[in-house]
Design a protein around this motif. Structure first.
Motif, PDB file in Angstrom:
ATOM      1  N   GLY A  22       4.482  13.446   5.431  1.00 13.76           N
ATOM      2  CA  GLY A  22       5.330  13.110   6.563  1.00 13.76           C
ATOM      3  C   GLY A  22       5.376  11.624   6.842  1.00 13.76           C
ATOM      4  O   GLY A  22       6.432  11.070   7.160  1.00 13.76           O
ATOM      5  N   GLY A  23       4.220  10.962   6.730  1.00 16.36           N
ATOM      6  CA  GLY A  23       4.192   9.525   6.965  1.00 16.36           C
ATOM      7  C   GLY A  23       5.080   8.761   6.013  1.00 16.36           C
ATOM      8  O   GLY A  23       5.822   7.862   6.414  1.00 16.36           O
ATOM      9  N   LEU A  24       5.032   9.124   4.732  1.00 18.23           N
ATOM     10  CA  LEU A  24       5.881   8.459   3.742  1.00 18.23           C
ATOM     11  C   LEU A  24       7.344   8.870   3.896  1.00 18.23           C
ATOM     12  O   LEU A  24       8.241   8.037   3.758  1.00 18.23           O
ATOM     13  CB  LEU A  24       5.389   8.795   2.334  1.00 18.23           C
ATOM     14  N   LEU A  25       7.580  10.139   4.194  1.00 19.71           N
ATOM     15  CA  LEU A  25       8.951  10.639   4.304  1.00 19.71           C
ATOM     16  C   LEU A  25       9.728   9.923   5.403  1.00 19.71           C
ATOM     17  O   LEU A  25      10.877   9.523   5.216  1.00 19.71           O
ATOM     18  CB  LEU A  25       8.923  12.144   4.570  1.00 19.71           C
ATOM     19  N   PHE A  26       9.100   9.736   6.567  1.00 22.35           N
ATOM     20  CA  PHE A  26       9.809   9.177   7.708  1.00 22.35           C
ATOM     21  C   PHE A  26       9.734   7.659   7.804  1.00 22.35           C
ATOM     22  O   PHE A  26      10.454   7.065   8.611  1.00 22.35           O
ATOM     23  CB  PHE A  26       9.269   9.788   9.007  1.00 22.35           C
ATOM     24  N   SER A  27       8.882   7.029   7.004  1.00 22.17           N
ATOM     25  CA  SER A  27       8.690   5.594   7.189  1.00 22.17           C
ATOM     26  C   SER A  27       8.973   4.756   5.947  1.00 22.17           C
ATOM     27  O   SER A  27       8.872   3.531   6.020  1.00 22.17           O
ATOM     28  CB  SER A  27       7.248   5.320   7.633  1.00 22.17           C
ATOM     29  N   PHE A  28       9.328   5.367   4.837  1.00 21.31           N
ATOM     30  CA  PHE A  28       9.612   4.588   3.637  1.00 21.31           C
ATOM     31  C   PHE A  28      10.705   3.533   3.854  1.00 21.31           C
ATOM     32  O   PHE A  28      10.597   2.417   3.338  1.00 21.31           O
ATOM     33  CB  PHE A  28       9.984   5.505   2.469  1.00 21.31           C
ATOM     34  N   GLY A  88      -2.197   6.357   8.967  1.00 19.82           N
ATOM     35  CA  GLY A  88      -1.046   5.456   8.932  1.00 19.82           C
ATOM     36  C   GLY A  88      -1.427   4.051   8.485  1.00 19.82           C
ATOM     37  O   GLY A  88      -0.709   3.425   7.693  1.00 19.82           O
ATOM     38  N   ILE A  89      -2.553   3.564   8.959  1.00 19.24           N
ATOM     39  CA  ILE A  89      -3.025   2.238   8.549  1.00 19.24           C
ATOM     40  C   ILE A  89      -3.364   2.215   7.067  1.00 19.24           C
ATOM     41  O   ILE A  89      -3.000   1.284   6.336  1.00 19.24           O
ATOM     42  CB  ILE A  89      -4.241   1.829   9.399  1.00 19.24           C
ATOM     43  N   MET A 113      -3.370  -8.192   8.323  1.00 23.32           N
ATOM     44  CA  MET A 113      -3.552  -7.222   9.394  1.00 23.32           C
ATOM     45  C   MET A 113      -2.269  -7.033  10.198  1.00 23.32           C
ATOM     46  O   MET A 113      -1.915  -5.905  10.570  1.00 23.32           O
ATOM     47  CB  MET A 113      -4.689  -7.665  10.314  1.00 23.32           C
ATOM     48  N   SER A 114      -1.550  -8.117  10.465  1.00 24.27           N
ATOM     49  CA  SER A 114      -0.319  -8.019  11.255  1.00 24.27           C
ATOM     50  C   SER A 114       0.721  -7.176  10.541  1.00 24.27           C
ATOM     51  O   SER A 114       1.345  -6.291  11.138  1.00 24.27           O
ATOM     52  CB  SER A 114       0.234  -9.418  11.534  1.00 24.27           C
ATOM     53  N   LYS A 115       0.919  -7.430   9.252  1.00 22.51           N
ATOM     54  CA  LYS A 115       1.904  -6.662   8.501  1.00 22.51           C
ATOM     55  C   LYS A 115       1.519  -5.182   8.418  1.00 22.51           C
ATOM     56  O   LYS A 115       2.368  -4.295   8.568  1.00 22.51           O
ATOM     57  CB  LYS A 115       2.061  -7.239   7.093  1.00 22.51           C
ATOM     58  N   VAL A 116       0.240  -4.933   8.188  1.00 24.41           N
ATOM     59  CA  VAL A 116      -0.215  -3.548   8.074  1.00 24.41           C
ATOM     60  C   VAL A 116      -0.065  -2.817   9.398  1.00 24.41           C
ATOM     61  O   VAL A 116       0.407  -1.671   9.449  1.00 24.41           O
ATOM     62  CB  VAL A 116      -1.680  -3.505   7.590  1.00 24.41           C
ATOM     63  N   ALA A 120       2.132   0.379  10.107  1.00 27.90           N
ATOM     64  CA  ALA A 120       1.302   1.566  10.312  1.00 27.90           C
ATOM     65  C   ALA A 120       1.688   2.345  11.552  1.00 27.90           C
ATOM     66  O   ALA A 120       1.511   3.572  11.599  1.00 27.90           O
ATOM     67  CB  ALA A 120      -0.168   1.168  10.395  1.00 27.90           C
ATOM     68  N   MET A 121       2.230   1.681  12.555  1.00 29.39           N
ATOM     69  CA  MET A 121       2.566   2.393  13.781  1.00 29.39           C
ATOM     70  C   MET A 121       3.705   3.386  13.541  1.00 29.39           C
ATOM     71  O   MET A 121       3.692   4.504  14.057  1.00 29.39           O
ATOM     72  CB  MET A 121       2.925   1.399  14.877  1.00 29.39           C
TER      73      MET A 121
END
Length: 290
Positions: A22-28, A88-89, A113-116, A120-121
């Motif tokens: 789900g994380g990859l599906l919705f955030s790619f 997510g992180i 860290m900022s980019k991640v 990640a959110m």
């Protein structure tokens, strides 16, 4: 904690697999968006902390009202939300590293860290949705139904919390769907070039789409007792969803600096422009992630 320990290892592994999917599906789309990389480069620590806090609250709301285990305690909801943010992180770090958007030898720790964190959110919300909704088996579904029946008046309890749950799902849907487009330059370009009539048409289309989705998602097969108030209920839910979508649009646009040195009209037009997509996510949230 007992609830987590009582689940077999195979079920926990399935939940993690669902979350990663789900994380990859919705955030790619966001992981491949240049504006998101730049946002991670220029975001201040205060903005990052605010984003983490808002995301965690959204995860709490989603896991409480639309999570996989409806009888889960608040302690379990808190733990699940922390786990999803951690996944997510980890996912964001791995994908950005593979895409060569972060490096471990010539990039500062703060920039990494900022980019991640920025990426990640969004990924963590997808993790929450995937964990709850992808491949729920029959046993889990029957257990949830039996628990609601055993409560005696569970339907009434659901109605009492229905408005809050709808608002939470609308906010999650608006940010999840609208957030994929908010960082891009196209929103600013459309808003700046739009005439007042275009802005009005976009707002009307947003309301129309929201009305259609609300009608066919919640009110198909409505009981006769509710039919007398059907029009009012649809109008009320549509307006609430649209206002939530506009609020979510304003927040993400502000976070990505789209209001800097902008007139009120241009900022308003950007909210309406992004609101077309965000309102669809807010209204369809009950279909996609409920």
């Amino acid at each position: 904690m007992k609830e987590s320990l009582s689940r077999p290892v195979s079920q926990s592994l399935k939940e993690y697999a669902r979350g990663i999917t789900g994380g990859l599906l919705f955030s790619f789309p966001l992981l491949y968006t240049m504006e998101m990389w730049w946002a991670g480069f220029i975001a201040s620590p205060a903005q990052l902390m605010l984003l983490v806090a808002v995301t965690y609250l959204l995860l709490l709301g989603y896991n409480r009202f639309a999570g996989m285990r409806e009888d889960a305690s608040w302690r379990s909801v808190f733990v699940d939300s922390v786990e999803e943010m951690g996944i997510g992180i980890a996912l964001s770090f791995c994908v950005l590293l593979i895409l060569n958007r972060i490096t471990l030898y010539d990039m500062s720790v703060e920039e990494v860290m900022s980019k991640v964190v920025i990426e990640a959110m969004a990924v963590s919300i997808g993790v929450s949705v995937g964990t709850a909704q992808l491949g729920v088996n029959k046993e889990e579904d029957e257990q949830g139904s039996d628990s609601l029946k055993a409560e005696g008046g569970g339907q009434r309890g659901n109605q009492d919390r229905g408005k809050v749950a709808t608002a939470v799902l609308a906010l999650c849907g608006a940010i999840l769907v609208g957030g994929n487009v908010a960082p891009t330059e196209e929103i600013l370009m459309i808003a700046v070039e739009a005439e007042p009539v275009h802005v009005l048409l976009m707002a009307l289309v947003s309301l129309l789409l929201g009305t259609v989705v609300v009608y066919f998602s919640d009110f198909k097969g409505t009981s006769p007792k509710m039919s007398g108030h059907l029009a009012y209920t649809i109008l009320y839910d549509t307006c609430i969803s649209y206002l939530i979508a506009l609020g979510a649009s304003a927040f993400v646009l502000w976070f990505f600096g789209r209001f800097d040195n902008m007139s009120f009209w241009n900022a308003f037009a950007q909210c309406i422009t992004l609101g077309v997509i965000a309102s669809l996510g807010a209204s369809a949230g009950r279909l996609l992630i409920k």
